[in-house]
Enzyme design. Structure first.
Site, PDB file in Angstrom:
ATOM      1  N   ASP A 105      35.054  33.559  34.875  1.00  0.00           N
ATOM      2  CA  ASP A 105      34.962  34.929  35.346  1.00  0.00           C
ATOM      3  C   ASP A 105      34.469  35.794  34.179  1.00  0.00           C
ATOM      4  O   ASP A 105      35.125  35.876  33.147  1.00  0.00           O
ATOM      5  CB  ASP A 105      36.381  35.364  35.758  1.00  0.00           C
ATOM      6  CG  ASP A 105      36.404  36.308  36.928  1.00  0.00           C
ATOM      7  OD1 ASP A 105      35.352  36.899  37.225  1.00  0.00           O
ATOM      8  OD2 ASP A 105      37.483  36.459  37.530  1.00  0.00           O
TER       9      ASP A 105
ATOM     10  N   ASP B   8      38.642  33.511  31.761  1.00  0.00           N
ATOM     11  CA  ASP B   8      38.232  34.906  31.945  1.00  0.00           C
ATOM     12  C   ASP B   8      37.709  35.498  30.635  1.00  0.00           C
ATOM     13  O   ASP B   8      38.328  35.315  29.584  1.00  0.00           O
ATOM     14  CB  ASP B   8      39.442  35.743  32.411  1.00  0.00           C
ATOM     15  CG  ASP B   8      40.120  35.149  33.632  1.00  0.00           C
ATOM     16  OD1 ASP B   8      39.561  35.260  34.728  1.00  0.00           O
ATOM     17  OD2 ASP B   8      41.214  34.548  33.480  1.00  0.00           O
TER      18      ASP B   8
ATOM     19  N   ASP C 164      41.152  29.235  35.737  1.00  0.00           N
ATOM     20  CA  ASP C 164      39.782  29.623  35.375  1.00  0.00           C
ATOM     21  C   ASP C 164      39.786  30.101  33.933  1.00  0.00           C
ATOM     22  O   ASP C 164      40.826  30.075  33.268  1.00  0.00           O
ATOM     23  CB  ASP C 164      39.263  30.725  36.317  1.00  0.00           C
ATOM     24  CG  ASP C 164      39.979  32.062  36.129  1.00  0.00           C
ATOM     25  OD1 ASP C 164      40.941  32.140  35.335  1.00  0.00           O
ATOM     26  OD2 ASP C 164      39.566  33.032  36.786  1.00  0.00           O
TER      27      ASP C 164
HETATM   28  N1  DCP Z   1      43.406  40.622  37.767  1.00  0.00           N
HETATM   29  C1  DCP Z   1      44.040  41.506  38.601  1.00  0.00           C
HETATM   30  N2  DCP Z   1      43.658  41.606  39.894  1.00  0.00           N
HETATM   31  C2  DCP Z   1      42.677  40.834  40.380  1.00  0.00           C
HETATM   32  C3  DCP Z   1      42.026  39.920  39.557  1.00  0.00           C
HETATM   33  C4  DCP Z   1      42.424  39.832  38.243  1.00  0.00           C
HETATM   34  O1  DCP Z   1      44.944  42.198  38.164  1.00  0.00           O
HETATM   35  N3  DCP Z   1      42.328  40.945  41.668  1.00  0.00           N
HETATM   36  C5  DCP Z   1      43.802  40.528  36.359  1.00  0.00           C
HETATM   37  C6  DCP Z   1      45.174  40.001  36.150  1.00  0.00           C
HETATM   38  C7  DCP Z   1      44.971  38.586  35.785  1.00  0.00           C
HETATM   39  C8  DCP Z   1      43.636  38.605  35.105  1.00  0.00           C
HETATM   40  O2  DCP Z   1      42.936  39.646  35.703  1.00  0.00           O
HETATM   41  O3  DCP Z   1      45.973  38.100  34.954  1.00  0.00           O
HETATM   42  C9  DCP Z   1      42.886  37.356  35.246  1.00  0.00           C
HETATM   43  O4  DCP Z   1      42.914  36.881  36.591  1.00  0.00           O
HETATM   44  P1  DCP Z   1      43.295  35.408  36.935  1.00  0.00           P
HETATM   45  O5  DCP Z   1      43.434  35.319  38.391  1.00  0.00           O
HETATM   46  O6  DCP Z   1      42.338  34.485  36.275  1.00  0.00           O
HETATM   47  O7  DCP Z   1      44.762  35.256  36.347  1.00  0.00           O
HETATM   48  P2  DCP Z   1      45.295  34.492  35.091  1.00  0.00           P
HETATM   49  O8  DCP Z   1      44.195  34.298  34.104  1.00  0.00           O
HETATM   50  O9  DCP Z   1      46.479  35.265  34.660  1.00  0.00           O
HETATM   51  O10 DCP Z   1      45.769  33.131  35.688  1.00  0.00           O
HETATM   52  P3  DCP Z   1      45.147  31.669  35.486  1.00  0.00           P
HETATM   53  O11 DCP Z   1      45.699  31.205  34.182  1.00  0.00           O
HETATM   54  O12 DCP Z   1      45.624  30.864  36.622  1.00  0.00           O
HETATM   55  O13 DCP Z   1      43.658  31.814  35.467  1.00  0.00           O
HETATM   56 MG    MG Z   2      42.434  33.263  34.597  1.00  0.00          MG
END
Ligand code: DCP
Ligand code: MG
Length: 446
Positions: free
Chosen positions: A370, A206, A204
């Site tokens: 997000d 963010d 996604d």
């Molecule tokens: N986050 C968290 N707990 C959650 C949701 C989010 O700690 N329940 C934080 C940590 C994540 C960040 O927000 O790194 C963004 O969430 P993502 O699930 O989008 O994670 P990433 O961006 O790191 O992974 P991706 O590249 O797959 O989107």
């Molecule tokens: Mg993400």
């Protein structure tokens, strides 16, 4: 002359937030196997086991070289008996039999397919699996009532399970900036999550939004969402007022301004223009935003879902699975006939599966986005909390609680000994409060 062979024995701090973990991973064979086992544990709602495998994978991610023998590991933390057996198996046989059999198992495959639906978490997937639902077509046939998030998740299944590129994330950034500045000039937008850590793809995109003048950000999200909807950029959205008072990880006595976080979980409609398309060497005449707006406006009739249905719960719809095209044999392609009827919240609705199937041919794609709005007083905490990785975040909170008697959240840092909140206006200050060396985002890929 000595014929002794020097063995490089690795060492690393046991907290991931004290390690520098870049995206250069010298041990992908090991970390991928451990990640499969972590994912499987998470799908089985065994959080403890999931974290143990995540920690083991993370410690291997920060090593400067590939592991070649078990004795190199003797100085490393976070490697339990089970993880050690998995590593040994790979070093001796080239693969982990446990990870391989997990990947092949009917349950794991089915739960992956089902949680690949936006709005479906491990709990729902497990319930469906136990009812004999192992595929999307079986889900369709079951006549289950799906909420709006899940309906959108099914409709845009292929796109949502296709990794988002940095180029696409940048195109989304321009749209979000345009939307935010249209309704609140002076607001600041920051790309967070994996892309801030330097990842080239994500599941996604963010964003964290704030305004330098405290309070100016209040009520921003509904306006941003309305603007995006009016321009046809949203395929789905659900805005939640993230009540800090109700959050589990927040300190006991939050200040009055701490229940203001607003979050929008959305699915964007991103036009595949010259900027977004993966074609090499094409010249860009219009800026991405201009050509995007033109194309979207001319397309008209974007499928708009009003985010009124309950998604499975925030955590459910936030079940993040690493998109892996190899393990996703395009489950929608199993669905016949081409035009299905779905029972959505008691209403018969036809789902254009052709549309969903032709993700490679239509002039746009669905992208999960997000959005989070934070008051500027909490911005540094929100930025640190939304940059990740998830394990890095977890380890920061564990360090704060266990080593410093502090409670860290995406809103604040509370010192339990001094019984007060510690202010910070940058990530560097938060690391300093925690007694940690500053780790930049690109080295938080634990
Ligand atoms: N986050 C968290 N707990 C959650 C949701 C989010 O700690 N329940 C934080 C940590 C994540 C960040 O927000 O790194 C963004 O969430 P993502 O699930 O989008 O994670 P990433 O961006 O790191 O992974 P991706 O590249 O797959 O989107
Ligand atoms: Mg993400």
């Amino acid at each position: 002359q000595s014929n002794k062979v020097e063995v490089v024995v690795f060492s690393a701090p046991s907290y991931a937030c004290k390690r520098r973990t870049t995206l250069k991973n010298h041990n992908t064979l090991l970390t991928e196997a451990l990640s499969i086992l972590a994912e499987s544990a998470e799908l089985n709602e065994d959080e403890g086991r999931g974290v143990a495998f995540r920690r083991a994978a993370a410690v291997l991610k920060c090593l400067p070289k590939a592991v070649s023998s078990m004795e190199q590991l003797r100085g490393l933390p976070c490697l339990g008996d089970h993880s050690m057996r998995v590593i040994k198996d790979i070093l001796e046989n080239g693969a982990s039999s446990e990870a391989e059999s997990t990947k092949q198992s009917e349950r794991f495959k089915a739960l992956k397919v089902l949680t690949g639906i936006f709005g479906v978490g491990a709990k729902t997937a497990d319930r469906w699996f136990r009812e004999g639902i192992h595929s999307l077509s079986q889900l369709q046939e079951s006549g289950h009532t799906l909420n709006q998030a899940q309906q959108a998740g099914l409709q845009f299944y292929d796109d949502i399970n296709l990794p988002v590129s940095k180029t696409e994330a940048d195109a989304i950034s321009e749209i979000v900036e345009k939307a935010v500045h249209a309704v609140l000039p002076g607001a600041e937008i920051t790309l967070t999550g994996g892309f801030r850590r330097g990842k080239l793809t994500g599941h996604d995109v963010d964003f964290l939004i704030t305004h330098p003048e405290e309070g100016k950000e209040e009520g921003l999200m509904p306006k941003v969402v309305s603007w995006l909807e009016s321009q046809g950029f949203l395929l789905y959205q659900k805005t939640t007022r993230n009540s800090y008072l109700e959050s589990k990880d927040g300190p006991g006595r939050p200040a009055s301004n701490m229940d203001r976080f607003e979050r929008c979980l959305s699915i964007f409609k991103l036009t595949k223009d010259r900027c977004v398309g993966q074609k090499q060497g094409t010249k860009q005449s219009a800026t991405p935003i201009e050509s995007h707006v033109k194309t979207v406006c001319s397309l008209g009739d974007p499928t708009q879902a009003k985010g009124e249905g309950n998604s499975e719960s925030l955590t459910g719809s936030c079940q993040k699975t690493e998109p892996n095209p190899q393990s996703h044999p395009h489950p929608l392609s199993q669905i016949h006939p081409s035009n299905l009827t779905l029972n959505v919240l008691g209403q018969e609705k036809s789902l254009d599966v052709d549309q969903a199937q032709t993700s490679g041919h239509k002039p746009w794609r669905a992208v999960r986005v997000d959005l989070v709005v934070s008051p500027v007083s909490q911005f540094a905490f929100a930025l640190l909390g939304w940059t990740g990785s998830k394990l890095f975040e977890r380890e920061l909170r564990r360090w704060a609680g266990h080593e410093k008697a502090m409670s860290l959240s995406s809103h604040a840092l509370y010192d339990n000994k001094q019984s007060r909140y510690l202010r910070a206006s940058s990530e560097e200050e938060i690391f300093a409060h925690l007694g940690l060396e500053y780790i930049p985002p690109t080295e938080r890929n634990a």
